[in-house]
Design a protein around this motif. Structure first.
Motif, PDB file in Angstrom:
ATOM      1  N   LEU A 167       0.774  -0.664   0.265  1.00  0.00           N
ATOM      2  CA  LEU A 167       0.025   0.532  -0.207  1.00  0.00           C
ATOM      3  C   LEU A 167       0.698   0.883   0.295  1.00  0.00           C
ATOM      4  O   LEU A 167       0.435   2.357  -0.389  1.00  0.00           O
ATOM      5  N   ARG A 168       2.261   0.769   1.074  1.00  0.00           N
ATOM      6  CA  ARG A 168       2.917   2.280   0.639  1.00  0.00           C
ATOM      7  C   ARG A 168       2.837   2.686  -0.819  1.00  0.00           C
ATOM      8  O   ARG A 168       3.599   3.677  -0.910  1.00  0.00           O
ATOM      9  N   ARG A 169       3.708   1.461  -1.196  1.00  0.00           N
ATOM     10  CA  ARG A 169       4.191   1.478  -3.251  1.00  0.00           C
ATOM     11  C   ARG A 169       3.247   2.734  -3.585  1.00  0.00           C
ATOM     12  O   ARG A 169       4.153   3.325  -4.702  1.00  0.00           O
ATOM     13  N   GLN A 170       1.661   2.073  -3.290  1.00  0.00           N
ATOM     14  CA  GLN A 170       0.914   2.657  -4.605  1.00  0.00           C
ATOM     15  C   GLN A 170       0.799   3.387  -3.830  1.00  0.00           C
ATOM     16  O   GLN A 170       0.321   4.724  -4.772  1.00  0.00           O
ATOM     17  N   MET A 171       0.796   4.676  -2.707  1.00  0.00           N
ATOM     18  CA  MET A 171       0.124   5.294  -2.200  1.00  0.00           C
ATOM     19  C   MET A 171       1.365   6.503  -2.611  1.00  0.00           C
ATOM     20  O   MET A 171       1.378   7.741  -2.847  1.00  0.00           O
ATOM     21  N   GLN A 172       2.973   5.796  -2.939  1.00  0.00           N
ATOM     22  CA  GLN A 172       3.441   7.512  -3.060  1.00  0.00           C
ATOM     23  C   GLN A 172       3.905   7.515  -4.868  1.00  0.00           C
ATOM     24  O   GLN A 172       3.694   8.898  -4.883  1.00  0.00           O
ATOM     25  N   ILE A 173       2.540   6.779  -5.371  1.00  0.00           N
ATOM     26  CA  ILE A 173       2.556   7.030  -6.689  1.00  0.00           C
ATOM     27  C   ILE A 173       1.405   8.470  -6.688  1.00  0.00           C
ATOM     28  O   ILE A 173       0.822   9.244  -7.441  1.00  0.00           O
ATOM     29  N   LYS A 176       1.991  11.575  -5.400  1.00  0.00           N
ATOM     30  CA  LYS A 176       2.752  12.382  -6.695  1.00  0.00           C
ATOM     31  C   LYS A 176       2.254  13.029  -7.689  1.00  0.00           C
ATOM     32  O   LYS A 176       2.124  13.776  -8.589  1.00  0.00           O
ATOM     33  N   ARG A 177       0.730  12.078  -7.740  1.00  0.00           N
ATOM     34  CA  ARG A 177       0.264  12.535  -8.839  1.00  0.00           C
ATOM     35  C   ARG A 177      -1.195  13.774  -8.303  1.00  0.00           C
ATOM     36  O   ARG A 177      -1.028  14.449  -9.106  1.00  0.00           O
ATOM     37  N   ILE A 178      -1.634  13.615  -6.747  1.00  0.00           N
ATOM     38  CA  ILE A 178      -2.223  15.028  -6.532  1.00  0.00           C
ATOM     39  C   ILE A 178      -1.377  15.955  -6.621  1.00  0.00           C
ATOM     40  O   ILE A 178      -1.722  16.998  -6.748  1.00  0.00           O
ATOM     41  N   GLN A 179       0.040  15.889  -6.274  1.00  0.00           N
ATOM     42  CA  GLN A 179       1.059  17.235  -6.079  1.00  0.00           C
ATOM     43  C   GLN A 179       1.255  17.643  -7.621  1.00  0.00           C
ATOM     44  O   GLN A 179       1.233  19.240  -7.590  1.00  0.00           O
ATOM     45  N   MET A 180       1.273  17.136  -8.214  1.00  0.00           N
ATOM     46  CA  MET A 180       1.416  17.345  -9.683  1.00  0.00           C
ATOM     47  C   MET A 180      -0.083  17.913  -9.947  1.00  0.00           C
ATOM     48  O   MET A 180      -0.413  19.667 -10.705  1.00  0.00           O
ATOM     49  N   GLU A 181      -1.189  17.440  -9.420  1.00  0.00           N
ATOM     50  CA  GLU A 181      -2.227  18.019  -9.768  1.00  0.00           C
ATOM     51  C   GLU A 181      -2.670  19.333  -9.522  1.00  0.00           C
ATOM     52  O   GLU A 181      -3.091  20.055 -10.197  1.00  0.00           O
ATOM     53  N   VAL A 182      -2.364  19.456  -7.781  1.00  0.00           N
ATOM     54  CA  VAL A 182      -2.835  20.750  -7.336  1.00  0.00           C
ATOM     55  C   VAL A 182      -1.561  21.645  -7.389  1.00  0.00           C
ATOM     56  O   VAL A 182      -1.722  23.166  -6.789  1.00  0.00           O
ATOM     57  N   GLY A 183      -0.279  21.324  -7.834  1.00  0.00           N
ATOM     58  CA  GLY A 183       0.534  22.404  -7.853  1.00  0.00           C
ATOM     59  C   GLY A 183       1.699  23.016  -6.607  1.00  0.00           C
ATOM     60  O   GLY A 183       2.174  23.684  -6.950  1.00  0.00           O
ATOM     61  N   ILE A 184       1.121  22.953  -5.112  1.00  0.00           N
ATOM     62  CA  ILE A 184       1.527  23.152  -4.024  1.00  0.00           C
ATOM     63  C   ILE A 184       2.488  22.445  -4.031  1.00  0.00           C
ATOM     64  O   ILE A 184       2.875  21.620  -4.375  1.00  0.00           O
ATOM     65  N   MET A 197      12.999   8.792  -3.365  1.00  0.00           N
ATOM     66  CA  MET A 197      13.388   8.785  -4.221  1.00  0.00           C
ATOM     67  C   MET A 197      12.518   8.695  -5.576  1.00  0.00           C
ATOM     68  O   MET A 197      12.271   8.853  -6.933  1.00  0.00           O
ATOM     69  N   THR A 198      11.040   7.795  -4.896  1.00  0.00           N
ATOM     70  CA  THR A 198      10.246   7.754  -6.285  1.00  0.00           C
ATOM     71  C   THR A 198       9.112   8.715  -6.370  1.00  0.00           C
ATOM     72  O   THR A 198       9.203   9.358  -7.363  1.00  0.00           O
ATOM     73  N   MET A 199       9.200  10.138  -5.250  1.00  0.00           N
ATOM     74  CA  MET A 199       8.773  11.157  -5.826  1.00  0.00           C
ATOM     75  C   MET A 199       9.249  12.235  -5.463  1.00  0.00           C
ATOM     76  O   MET A 199       8.439  13.107  -5.417  1.00  0.00           O
ATOM     77  N   ALA A 200       9.946  12.453  -5.163  1.00  0.00           N
ATOM     78  CA  ALA A 200      10.849  13.981  -4.567  1.00  0.00           C
ATOM     79  C   ALA A 200      11.752  14.401  -6.086  1.00  0.00           C
ATOM     80  O   ALA A 200      12.159  14.112  -6.860  1.00  0.00           O
TER      81      ALA A 200
END
Length: 373
Positions: A167-173, A176-184, A197-200
Motif C-alpha cells: 500500500l505504501r508503494r501505491q500511495m507513493q504514486i 506524486k499525482r496529487i502534488q502535480m495536479e494541485v501544484g502545491i 527517490m520515487t516522489m521527490a
C-alpha cells in the motif's frame, strides 16, 4: 522560479544537544522536496520549525516574502499531514475535509470539499466515519483535508509510515499525482530512501543536523559526495584503495596489488580513498571468462552466498583481502548462476565508480556492518 520556502542559518538546540545546525535551504514553488535521513538527524525538527511547532534557536524562515520565523502555526500558510492522520473520529469523511473550510468561513464548502475528495478518489465514501476506512483511505482523507485549504506549502511527516509495503508503494504514486495536479509545494520528511527517490524532485540527505548532500535523486545516487550518502541512499561497495597514478581522464588506484580506474571528476583529491561502486553496476564472471580490457577487474573472489530474489540474484563475494562485496545480477536467463564456494571475478565500467574519503560504515545499519565482514 519564485521561492516558496527559504531557511537561512536555522539552528535548533535543546539544552546541550544540537538537533539542527545552521541549515540553509531554498525550496522552489511547486516543488516536491524530500528531507531524508535516519532517526535523530534533525529532519522532523526542521519540519516542526517550518510549521511553527518549534521556535528556531537561530536563523530565519520565509514563505515567499513573508517572514514566519516567530509567527504562530495558524498565522502561516502551511498545513501538515502526520503519520497518525489525526482525523476526527466523530465526524464523517466529508465533515473532516470541510472542517478547515468552515473555520475560515468559506462559503462554497460543499463544492471545495467535494473536489478535494474527488482528487483523492474517495468521494463515494463521504458519508462514512474514519473507523470504517482502511489505513490507506484514512491517509488520503488526511491529505484531502490538508490540500483543501490550498496552503502555500504542505508538510508531510512520515505520512506513509503506518502503511504496509504494498500500500505504501501505491500511495507513493498517488501522492506524486496529487502534488502535480494541485501544484502545491510539498515538503516530505522520511527515513525511507525509496519514498524519497520515487516522489521527490530534489532530496536533502540529513545527518547530525546538517545537509550532507542536496540534489535530484539520480544525482545523489550516481554521484554521492560522502560515504554517508553512498551508504544511506541505496547500497555501495566501498573498497579501501590508494592512489597510484593517472590514465587520461581517470585516476588509477590500487588495492592489495590489483589496479582499477575511476573517472577523475568522480574522485576526491586524496591518496587514501574508498572506491565505491553500486552492486547493480558490478558483473560477476567465472575465472575462465574473457573480459574487455577497458573494464575494471578484481580477481580472486569466492561466492559466500547466492540469494535468488526473482528479478535478480544477490551475491556476496569474499575478496582475497577479506572484504565481502555485493553484486546484484539481473536474472536475464543468460549466463551461468554461481553457487556458494565458487570462484569468481568482479568487473565494472570505470565510469560507474566513485572515489570518496571518510568512514566506510557511515550511514550503514549496524546489522549490515556485521554482515560486510
Amino acid at each position: 522560479m519564485a521561492e516558496d520556502l527559504r531557511l537561512t542559518g536555522v539552528s535548533k538546540r535543546f539544552a546541550s544537544f544540537t538537533a539542527v545546525d545552521g541549515l540553509d535551504l531554498t525550496i522552489a514553488q511547486g516543488e516536491f522536496f524530500a528531507v531524508l535521513g535516519p532517526s535523530g538527524c534533525g529532519k522532523t525538527t526542521t519540519l516542526r520549525m517550518i510549521a511553527g511547532l518549534e521556535d528556531p534557536t537561530e536563523g530565519s524562515i520565509h514563505l515567499g516574502d513573508l517572514d514566519v520565523t516567530h509567527k504562530k502555526p495558524y498565522q502561516r500558510p502551511v498545513n501538515t499531514v502526520f503519520q497518525n492522520y489525526a482525523l476526527f473520529p466523530h465526524l464523517t469523511i466529508f465533515e473532516n475535509v470541510a472542517f478547515g473550510l468552515r473555520r475560515r468561513g468559506v462559503k462554497d464548502v460543499k463544492r471545495q470539499a467535494g473536489d478535494a475528495l474527488d482528487l483523492v478518489e474517495l468521494g463515494h465514501l463521504a458519508g462514512r466515519k474514519p473507523a470504517q476506512l482502511s489505513g490507506g483511505q484514512q491517509q488520503r482523507i488526511a491529505l484531502a483535508r490538508a490540500v483543501v485549504n490550498r496552503p502555500k506549502v504542505l508538510l508531510l511527516d512520515e505520512p506513509l509510515g503506518a502503511l504496509d509495503l504494498k500500500l505504501r508503494r501505491q500511495m507513493q504514486i498517488e501522492l506524486k499525482r496529487i502534488q502535480m495536479e494541485v501544484g502545491i509545494t510539498f515538503v516530505h520528511v522520511t527515513h525511507d530512501q525509496e519514498e524519497a527517490m520515487t516522489m521527490a524532485d530534489r532530496v536533502a540527505v540529513m545527518n547530525h543536523g546538517r545537509v550532507e548532500q542536496l540534489g535530484p535523486p539520480s544525482e545523489l545516487y550516481e554521484t554521492p559526495d560522502t560515504t554517508f550518502v553512498a551508504n544511506f541512499l541505496g547500497q555501495s561497495n566501498l573498497v579501501p584503495v590508494r592512489r597510484a597514478g593517472t590514465d587520461g581522464d581517470h585516476v588509477v588506484v590500487e588495492t592489495h596489488g590489483q589496479k582499477v580506474r575511476v573517472r577523475r571528476a568522480r574522485c576526491v583529491e586524496a591518496n587514501d580513498l574508498l572506491l565505491g561502486v553500486r552492486p547493480e553496476k558490478v558483473r560477476i564472471l567465472a575465472e575462465s571468462e574473457r573480459t574487455s580490457p577497458h573494464l575494471n577487474v578484481l580477481t580472486g573472489g569466492v561466492v559466500l552466498d547466492a540469494s535468488y530474489l526473482g528479478v535478480s540474484t544477490q551475491y556476496l563475494v569474499r575478496m582475497p583481502w577479506g572484504q565481502n562485496l555485493t553484486v546484484f545480477a539481473q536474472n536475464l536467463g543468460v549466463g551461468e548462476r554461481f553457487r556458494d564456494g565458487e570462484r569468481a571475478v568482479l568487473a565494472w565500467e570505470p565510469d560507474h565508480g566513485f572515489g570518496l574519503a571518510g568512514d566506510a560504515d557511515a550511514g550503514v545499519d549496524d546489522e549490515l556492518v556485521a554482515a560486510k565482514g
